[in-house]
Design an enzyme around this catalytic site. Structure first.
Site, short mmCIF file in Angstrom:
data_model
loop_
_atom_site.label_atom_id
_atom_site.label_comp_id
_atom_site.label_asym_id
_atom_site.label_seq_id
_atom_site.Cartn_x
_atom_site.Cartn_y
_atom_site.Cartn_z
N LYS A 193 0.86 -1.19 0.00
CA LYS A 193 0.00 0.00 0.00
C LYS A 193 0.89 1.23 0.00
O LYS A 193 2.04 1.15 0.43
CB LYS A 193 -0.89 0.01 1.25
N ASP A 247 -7.06 4.52 -4.54
CA ASP A 247 -7.73 4.40 -3.23
C ASP A 247 -8.31 5.79 -2.98
O ASP A 247 -8.52 6.56 -3.94
CB ASP A 247 -6.71 3.99 -2.14
P1 NDP Z 1 -12.94 8.07 -2.75
O1 NDP Z 1 -11.85 9.06 -2.54
O2 NDP Z 1 -13.45 7.82 -4.11
O3 NDP Z 1 -14.19 8.42 -1.82
C1 NDP Z 1 -14.10 8.52 -0.44
C2 NDP Z 1 -15.44 9.03 0.04
O4 NDP Z 1 -15.50 8.96 1.46
C3 NDP Z 1 -15.68 10.49 -0.32
O5 NDP Z 1 -17.04 10.65 -0.56
C4 NDP Z 1 -15.23 11.21 0.95
O6 NDP Z 1 -15.81 12.49 1.11
C5 NDP Z 1 -15.78 10.26 1.97
N1 NDP Z 1 -15.13 10.43 3.26
C6 NDP Z 1 -13.82 10.47 3.54
N2 NDP Z 1 -13.64 10.62 4.85
C7 NDP Z 1 -14.88 10.64 5.39
C8 NDP Z 1 -15.37 10.76 6.69
N3 NDP Z 1 -14.54 10.89 7.72
N4 NDP Z 1 -16.70 10.71 6.87
C9 NDP Z 1 -17.56 10.59 5.82
N5 NDP Z 1 -17.15 10.50 4.57
C10 NDP Z 1 -15.83 10.52 4.36
O7 NDP Z 1 -12.40 6.71 -2.09
P2 NDP Z 1 -12.88 5.22 -2.35
O8 NDP Z 1 -14.34 5.17 -2.56
O9 NDP Z 1 -11.98 4.62 -3.37
O10 NDP Z 1 -12.49 4.53 -0.97
C11 NDP Z 1 -13.39 4.49 0.14
C12 NDP Z 1 -12.94 3.39 1.10
O11 NDP Z 1 -12.94 2.13 0.42
C13 NDP Z 1 -11.53 3.55 1.67
O12 NDP Z 1 -11.50 3.00 2.97
C14 NDP Z 1 -10.70 2.67 0.74
O13 NDP Z 1 -9.50 2.24 1.34
C15 NDP Z 1 -11.66 1.52 0.52
N6 NDP Z 1 -11.40 0.71 -0.66
C16 NDP Z 1 -11.38 1.26 -1.92
C17 NDP Z 1 -11.17 0.45 -3.02
C18 NDP Z 1 -11.25 0.97 -4.40
O14 NDP Z 1 -11.21 0.15 -5.34
N7 NDP Z 1 -11.41 2.26 -4.64
C19 NDP Z 1 -10.87 -0.99 -2.86
C20 NDP Z 1 -11.00 -1.47 -1.50
C21 NDP Z 1 -11.22 -0.63 -0.47
P3 NDP Z 1 -15.09 13.81 0.55
O15 NDP Z 1 -15.46 13.87 -0.89
O16 NDP Z 1 -15.66 14.88 1.39
O17 NDP Z 1 -13.62 13.63 0.80
#
Ligand code: NDP
Length: 451
Positions: free
Chosen positions: A133, A173
């Site tokens: 990572k 991510d």
């Molecule tokens: P993105 O950056 O696309 O989206 C993250 C989302 O979460 C945004 O809407 C962000 O809001 C929101 N967010 C971040 N922090 C908080 C918080 N404290 N409270 C509420 N909302 C929050 O990331 P991903 O969708 O790719 O990733 C999301 C999760 O999934 C992570 O834990 C990641 O490690 C995990 N993951 C992702 C994978 C992937 O393929 N993308 C694979 C496996 C796991 P804002 O826009 O305001 O920042």
């Protein structure tokens, strides 16, 4: 710092205590390790080789940690500097594989927890991928495309020395989507003069896989569907909360809606929206992927919806199914208790480690279904593995072909977790089953390969 948990095995306790002494300032990493070691107690007791060869002591130590300076110039001409990381945790079963996170909260502890979990997740996919990572404390939010490009180029200028299609293959991510992957791929190609599948999550015009964008969210729902069906339930007619509104959340909404669920609430880091008629994922896509705007603008599209400032209150909305898809430790014990009190039947994790240990204990005490992230969100990396295969054979498969493989993999992971839990006397405990099934393959490979 001594452990206070229920684990009793002296070997596991000594590994954990020594890890705590050495990494006292890495709470997320220690949380992730503790959670896994607790599940491995019956495995270590059943097979003395793991202790004899100190497999646990070795698996909790990354093979390599790279930390580097990332200087870049902002739009006003000022020189900025961020810190970059790549943790190459375990290569026993394949090249290191795992995403890059760009977010101000990134530090070594966060990257190590994610890299550690990635070892077991990648093993569960059955594909040949080790765990790694990386990322940076850079925040792409509010930056121009030019600033993001200059940052990504500087980041890759250093990272390229440490990665390669047969060595380490990063992906996206939080904060790293198609735009960032494109800029980093371009810089890698320029420096190395080679066009290879060194990153996954690429654009479709230059080697990306169809269905990779949807894979984590779709995979989460395929896993949840398998677990629900195994327990005589389904998504049909269920009220669902999906936190976050990024890559995972958007496509979890799409697939869960297709399977008959109704997503009534979603969030971003500022607040959450509630729409009793069901949130249309296409509107969120438009707000987040096209306009890069805040979720509260959903009210411009659906005036009857409600917006609430602050994100943790989302778990107090009554629902049948909770899918946390934002970030780590977003459901604490009190949020878990609120979900349970409101009749939630299952929590299916899309984000990495979104439930605190107290929240998990509450789910277990209440006997509700729980799908741990390292199993239920493995669809993203599984499809990244399929992207690597397509790049190697210089072919691209159809959306339906990739989606069908993804579904098969997620159903296979659920079956493997359920079987491992049952074999070690913890029937129905998918959390323990995931840790055990993920561990066994990697530990076996480590035993074969010597020290
Ligand atoms: P993105 O950056 O696309 O989206 C993250 C989302 O979460 C945004 O809407 C962000 O809001 C929101 N967010 C971040 N922090 C908080 C918080 N404290 N409270 C509420 N909302 C929050 O990331 P991903 O969708 O790719 O990733 C999301 C999760 O999934 C992570 O834990 C990641 O490690 C995990 N993951 C992702 C994978 C992937 O393929 N993308 C694979 C496996 C796991 P804002 O826009 O305001 O920042």
């Amino acid at each position: 710092m001594l452990t206070t948990m229920s684990m009793k095995n002296p070997y596991l306790l000594s590994v954990l205590d020594s890890l705590k002494a050495k990494n006292a300032h890495e709470p997320e990493f220690l949380q992730a390790v503790e959670e896994v070691l607790e599940s491995l107690e019956p495995v270590v007791e059943a097979d003395p080789r793991y202790e004899q060869h100190n497999i646990i002591g070795r698996i909790v130590e990354p093979e390599r940690v790279v930390m580097f300076r990332v200087p870049w110039v902002d739009d006003t001409g000022k020189v900025q500097v961020n810190r970059g990381y790549r943790v190459q945790f375990n290569s026993a079963i394949g090249p290191y594989k795992g995403g890059l996170r760009f977010h101000p909260s990134v530090n070594l502890s966060v990257i190590k927890f994610l890299g550690f979990e990635q070892i077991f997740k990648n093993s569960l996919t059955t594909l040949p991928m080790g765990g790694g990572k990386g990322g940076s404390d850079f925040d792409p939010k509010g930056k121009s495309d030019g600033e993001v490009m200059r940052f990504c180029q500087s980041f890759m200028t250093e990272l390229q020395r440490h990665i390669g299609p047969d060595t380490d293959v990063p992906a996206g991510d939080i904060g790293v989507g198609a735009r960032e992957i494109g800029f980093m791929f371009g810089q890698y190609k320029k420096i190395r003069n080679e066009f290879t599948g060194v990153l996954t999550g690429k654009g479709l015009s230059y080697g990306g896989s169809l269905a990779r964008t949807q894979a984590t969210g779709f995979g989460l729902c395929y896993f949840a569907d398998a677990q629900l069906r195994d327990n005589g339930q389904s998504f049909a007619g269920k009220r669902v909360i999906v936190s976050g509104s990024g890559n995972v959340a958007i496509y979890a909404n799409q697939k869960c809606t297709q399977l008959g669920g109704r997503v009534v609430a979603m969030s971003d880091s500022n607040g959450y929206i509630v729409d009793e008629n069901g949130i249309d994922y296409k509107v969120i896509q438009e707000i987040k992927e096209v306009k890069r705007d805040r979720i509260k603008t959903y009210l411009n599209y659906v005036p009857s919806a409600k917006y609430v400032e602050g994100c943790s209150g989302i778990w107090t909305i009554p629902c049948d199914i909770a899918m946390p898809c934002a970030t780590q430790n977003e459901i604490g014990e009190s949020s878990a208790n609120a979900l349970i009190a409101n009749g939630c039947i299952g929590v299916f994790e899309g984000a990495n480690m979104p439930s605190t240990p107290g929240a998990i204990a509450a789910y277990q005490a209440a006997g509700i279904l729980f799908a741990p992230a390292k199993a239920s969100n493995a669809g993203g990396v599984a499809t990244s593995g399929l992207e690597m295969s397509q790049n190697s054979e210089r072919l691209s498969w159809s959306f339906d072909e990739v989606d069908a493989k993804l579904k098969g993999i997620m159903e296979g992971i659920y079956a493997a977790c359920a079987a491992a839990a049952e074999k070690y006397g913890m029937k129905g405990n998918i959390q323990a089953g995931a840790n055990i099934a993920g561990f066994l393959k990697v530990a076996d490979a480590m035993l074969w390969q010597g020290i």
